[in-house]
Motif scaffolding. Sequence first.
Motif, PDB file in Angstrom:
ATOM      1  N   ALA A 709      28.092  -2.958 -34.062  1.00  0.00           N
ATOM      2  CA  ALA A 709      28.338  -3.531 -35.385  1.00  0.00           C
ATOM      3  C   ALA A 709      29.814  -3.503 -35.742  1.00  0.00           C
ATOM      4  N   ARG A 710      30.532  -2.472 -35.312  1.00  0.00           N
ATOM      5  CA  ARG A 710      31.949  -2.373 -35.655  1.00  0.00           C
ATOM      6  C   ARG A 710      32.849  -2.592 -34.440  1.00  0.00           C
ATOM      7  N   GLY A 711      32.309  -3.183 -33.393  1.00  0.00           N
ATOM      8  CA  GLY A 711      33.109  -3.430 -32.205  1.00  0.00           C
ATOM      9  C   GLY A 711      34.103  -4.557 -32.414  1.00  0.00           C
ATOM     10  N   SER A 712      35.152  -4.533 -31.612  1.00  0.00           N
ATOM     11  CA  SER A 712      36.123  -5.624 -31.637  1.00  0.00           C
ATOM     12  C   SER A 712      35.760  -6.629 -30.558  1.00  0.00           C
ATOM     13  N   GLN A 713      36.492  -7.750 -30.508  1.00  0.00           N
ATOM     14  CA  GLN A 713      36.219  -8.757 -29.481  1.00  0.00           C
ATOM     15  C   GLN A 713      36.491  -8.185 -28.100  1.00  0.00           C
ATOM     16  N   GLU A 714      37.391  -7.205 -28.028  1.00  0.00           N
ATOM     17  CA  GLU A 714      37.754  -6.653 -26.730  1.00  0.00           C
ATOM     18  C   GLU A 714      36.759  -5.606 -26.249  1.00  0.00           C
ATOM     19  N   SER A 715      36.165  -4.842 -27.190  1.00  0.00           N
ATOM     20  CA  SER A 715      35.357  -3.711 -26.749  1.00  0.00           C
ATOM     21  C   SER A 715      34.366  -3.310 -27.827  1.00  0.00           C
ATOM     22  N   PRO A 716      33.159  -2.873 -27.430  1.00  0.00           N
ATOM     23  CA  PRO A 716      32.216  -2.342 -28.414  1.00  0.00           C
ATOM     24  C   PRO A 716      32.665  -0.964 -28.876  1.00  0.00           C
ATOM     25  N   ALA A 717      32.177  -0.539 -30.019  1.00  0.00           N
ATOM     26  CA  ALA A 717      32.550   0.775 -30.544  1.00  0.00           C
ATOM     27  C   ALA A 717      31.598   1.846 -30.017  1.00  0.00           C
ATOM     28  N   ASN A 718      32.120   3.065 -29.906  1.00  0.00           N
ATOM     29  CA  ASN A 718      31.315   4.252 -29.616  1.00  0.00           C
ATOM     30  C   ASN A 718      30.383   4.073 -28.427  1.00  0.00           C
ATOM     31  N   ARG A 719      30.958   3.734 -27.305  1.00  0.00           N
ATOM     32  CA  ARG A 719      30.181   3.587 -26.089  1.00  0.00           C
ATOM     33  C   ARG A 719      29.864   4.971 -25.531  1.00  0.00           C
ATOM     34  N   LYS A 720      28.596   5.227 -25.227  1.00  0.00           N
ATOM     35  CA  LYS A 720      28.222   6.523 -24.665  1.00  0.00           C
ATOM     36  C   LYS A 720      26.996   6.357 -23.793  1.00  0.00           C
ATOM     37  N   ALA A 721      26.785   7.323 -22.919  1.00  0.00           N
ATOM     38  CA  ALA A 721      25.686   7.188 -21.961  1.00  0.00           C
ATOM     39  C   ALA A 721      25.107   8.545 -21.627  1.00  0.00           C
ATOM     40  N   TYR A 722      23.828   8.573 -21.308  1.00  0.00           N
ATOM     41  CA  TYR A 722      23.221   9.737 -20.687  1.00  0.00           C
ATOM     42  C   TYR A 722      23.700   9.840 -19.251  1.00  0.00           C
ATOM     43  N   SER A 723      23.689  11.046 -18.711  1.00  0.00           N
ATOM     44  CA  SER A 723      23.906  11.194 -17.275  1.00  0.00           C
ATOM     45  C   SER A 723      22.620  10.918 -16.509  1.00  0.00           C
ATOM     46  N   GLY A 724      21.519  10.868 -17.207  1.00  0.00           N
ATOM     47  CA  GLY A 724      20.231  10.566 -16.598  1.00  0.00           C
ATOM     48  C   GLY A 724      19.276  10.109 -17.678  1.00  0.00           C
ATOM     49  N   TRP A 725      17.963  10.235 -17.446  1.00  0.00           N
ATOM     50  CA  TRP A 725      16.979   9.856 -18.444  1.00  0.00           C
ATOM     51  C   TRP A 725      16.890  10.919 -19.523  1.00  0.00           C
ATOM     52  N   PRO A 726      16.234  10.628 -20.638  1.00  0.00           N
ATOM     53  CA  PRO A 726      16.200  11.598 -21.738  1.00  0.00           C
ATOM     54  C   PRO A 726      15.601  12.942 -21.388  1.00  0.00           C
ATOM     55  N   ASP A 727      14.810  13.030 -20.307  1.00  0.00           N
ATOM     56  CA  ASP A 727      14.246  14.323 -19.913  1.00  0.00           C
ATOM     57  C   ASP A 727      15.149  15.074 -18.945  1.00  0.00           C
ATOM     58  N   GLY A 728      16.341  14.502 -18.657  1.00  0.00           N
ATOM     59  CA  GLY A 728      17.284  15.166 -17.772  1.00  0.00           C
ATOM     60  C   GLY A 728      17.157  14.805 -16.312  1.00  0.00           C
ATOM     61  N   SER A 729      16.179  14.004 -15.938  1.00  0.00           N
ATOM     62  CA  SER A 729      16.033  13.627 -14.537  1.00  0.00           C
ATOM     63  C   SER A 729      17.056  12.564 -14.176  1.00  0.00           C
ATOM     64  N   ASN A 730      17.251  12.355 -12.883  1.00  0.00           N
ATOM     65  CA  ASN A 730      18.201  11.356 -12.403  1.00  0.00           C
ATOM     66  C   ASN A 730      17.542  10.363 -11.459  1.00  0.00           C
ATOM     67  N   SER A 731      16.244  10.145 -11.609  1.00  0.00           N
ATOM     68  CA  SER A 731      15.538   9.206 -10.744  1.00  0.00           C
ATOM     69  C   SER A 731      16.057   7.798 -10.958  1.00  0.00           C
ATOM     70  N   ARG A 732      16.057   7.004  -9.907  1.00  0.00           N
ATOM     71  CA  ARG A 732      16.540   5.624  -9.981  1.00  0.00           C
ATOM     72  C   ARG A 732      15.355   4.664 -10.012  1.00  0.00           C
ATOM     73  N   VAL A 733      15.448   3.666 -10.860  1.00  0.00           N
ATOM     74  CA  VAL A 733      14.354   2.725 -11.047  1.00  0.00           C
ATOM     75  C   VAL A 733      14.918   1.317 -11.143  1.00  0.00           C
ATOM     76  N   ASP A 734      14.046   0.334 -11.068  1.00  0.00           N
ATOM     77  CA  ASP A 734      14.412  -1.045 -11.368  1.00  0.00           C
ATOM     78  C   ASP A 734      14.316  -1.220 -12.876  1.00  0.00           C
ATOM     79  N   PRO A 735      15.411  -1.546 -13.571  1.00  0.00           N
ATOM     80  CA  PRO A 735      15.355  -1.647 -15.040  1.00  0.00           C
ATOM     81  C   PRO A 735      14.293  -2.607 -15.547  1.00  0.00           C
ATOM     82  N   GLU A 736      13.970  -3.646 -14.777  1.00  0.00           N
ATOM     83  CA  GLU A 736      12.965  -4.600 -15.228  1.00  0.00           C
ATOM     84  C   GLU A 736      11.576  -3.987 -15.310  1.00  0.00           C
ATOM     85  N   THR A 737      11.355  -2.870 -14.630  1.00  0.00           N
ATOM     86  CA  THR A 737      10.026  -2.259 -14.627  1.00  0.00           C
ATOM     87  C   THR A 737       9.892  -1.164 -15.669  1.00  0.00           C
ATOM     88  N   VAL A 738      10.946  -0.902 -16.433  1.00  0.00           N
ATOM     89  CA  VAL A 738      10.908   0.129 -17.463  1.00  0.00           C
ATOM     90  C   VAL A 738      10.545  -0.517 -18.796  1.00  0.00           C
TER      91      VAL A 738
END
Length: 762
Positions: A709-738
């Motif tokens: 909502a407050r991002g500029s044309q160059e970049s979105p604001a407050n970019r952040k990420a988990y290091s894995g899924w919300p339960d702490g796992s790091n399993s890899r999946v196809d995003p289309e199947t989630v």
Amino acid sequence: MIEPLPPGRARLIGPYQLLGLLGAGGMGEVYLARPAGAPDPLGGLVALKTVRADLDLDDGFRIRFRREIDAAGAVRSPHTASLVGGDASGRLPWLATEYVPGPSLAEAVIRSGPMPEPVVREMGAGLARALADMHAVRVLHRDLKPGNVLLGADGPKVIDFGIAQAFDATQLTRTGVVVGSPGYISPEHVNGSRALVPASDVFCLGAVLAFAATGRGPFDDSDMAAVIFRIAQGEAELSGVPPQLRAVIEECLRSEAGTRPTPRQLADMLLPEGRAIREPFPWTEAIRGQLAAHAAGARAVAEAAAPSAAAPPAPPAAPHPGGPALAPTPVAVPGDRRGNKGLWIALAAAATVVCVVLGAVLLPGLLEGSGGGDKSGGAGGGGAQPTASASDAVRTEAGPAVVPGADAGRTGDFGAAAADVSGKPEGWQPWHVRIANGRVECVLADTSLVCGGPQRITVLDAANGKRRWQTGPGRAGTGPASVAAVTGTTVYAFEDGALVALGLADGAEKWREPLAGGARVTDSVQSDGVLYYATRTTGTGAARIFAHQLTGTHTRKWDKPWDDPADEGELLFADGRLVAVGDAVTVLKGTDGARSGSTGPGDVTCRTPVLKGRALLCAGPNGLTVVDVTAPQNRRTVADGVDIAYRPAVTRDGTVVLSAEERVYAFGLADGRQNWATPDAVDYSGAPVIVGDHAYLVTEGFLESYEFARGSQESPANRKAYSGWPDGSNSRVDPETVSLLAKGDVLFLSFEDGSVLSGYAP
């Protein structure tokens, strides 16, 4: 080289007359065939692949077969055998590709010895350009090996997309299983099929070129474990490869995928300055002799098989469900010896996919059940299921029902309430369980999570994941169970060949309406108490769209034929209009099913449609096509040139979030202006959803969020990420199947292995 037809084998499959057997594997057969009734005995020869008649084909197999057709149809290249037609829905699924009268690379090298360096370079450039053409339309081959390269008079042809995967296709391989051929797989194959990238095909091509130059693979070993170890450790044996060619192959076989050349770069390394492949192709005299022998054998078989007097006139080839682009897909079998014919390696050989189970070397199963919920799992195998979708107007006694995609237009916007912590289920704590042995997809209704799986409906407590009730397993062959809607205190689901109404509290059956015999539901969408669903009849392929009043009398309002050639399609609903998207776009009035507009088949490519009011958003490799469904001839493009990897998400105020392979973008739907883009390239992409004023990206192994909502044309604001899924796992999946749901600052995610988890939003 071409065997007689087996006794008792029918002489016609689809519109083709079978002439001889090219190859056979554990599940399928490949035949030399021609259009039935063709006046020219040599006209229109094809390699026709079908399955054994004695197999019991479930929906999962048909989905995999359909994926072969889709992969073949996505690619156009002079260096691949082109697809002619296919049908995944008939009693015996089949597909036909152009017949290439020549040996496989494996057969040619075994019979004639290694190839000279100039020939390897010319052939390798053609194969690299084939990969470039595949990757350009987002298809990975995943099993490039000497048996999947045919040598034609005009150069090499890549075949066997039997385990090819579109970048954005549903994964159908299990965690812990590598799909590919030992000795010609990449380190990414060893790390699990979900780790594969375009550079994985380049690694396999490097191994193929080493085989062509020396007569052996660079990782050959009699011990399978040793082969896998050598691939993982980068211990390629390249002695005997000419020095300059060896330098090129070593670049392909680098352990790190990002350091390998692209297919276009590889073609230029093999033929400097982009030189065209020579015409005629410079095969050796020995290989030209093999080409002549294959061509003569095909001619003899075709001329000997006089057209059947009973054969009907050849109908048009079956339309490809993915659009007009056509390309190849026969599969390969290991060679064997038959009489005095020498080593037999099929030209367009039948399918044996080598699945190497590598135990602890591979990723563990995704989110094996742990936590407070039931861990017994469900019976049955995987398979595609209709996507549940519903309107924000649908309400339970305590509030709105939330479904995958958030609304009937699949805009992916869960609204401001999804970020309001007061909406969190009382007593909620993070949890995860496993409820089935295949993909599940859930609907959130008040405090219940209602999930459809391979065979049954399961209802969980949204606060802790404990099972509240579960239906019995469906009959084999009736397809997966899916949740169509939840209204009031009733769950409406497709299960066991019927539309059923079940009590939300206890699962008690209220009523059941069987589907027509042989019909399967391909998609459904619900709005304002009416369920719209599409079916396709097995065998005939006939498709229909139904409108069923769920509330009150629960009667059928109308049903109409859906004359779209696509085997699968999607339904979307907005502003009183039902939009059916397949090869064409069909607009129907929700009240009576009357057609109010349409496009022609193939006019618009719309793999992942989104409906926002009157605007139909169709993602593609060159931006977002926006179709006005009130006047489908009116179209415009947003994000021109952006190769969109997943279904877009659209906010209520009309901001479109797009995910490309290396960047995430936000555009204004109304004016087409770019609001922002991530400033740096990344090595992942994912499926976006909207939660409050954040865009979430579901990637292969974690969640990322952008406060746009407050991002500029160059970049979105407050970019952040988990290091894995919300339960702490790091399993890899196809995003289309989630499948992701958001409510009360909490996320609920379900996966293709039957796991469901709930965790804090980023």
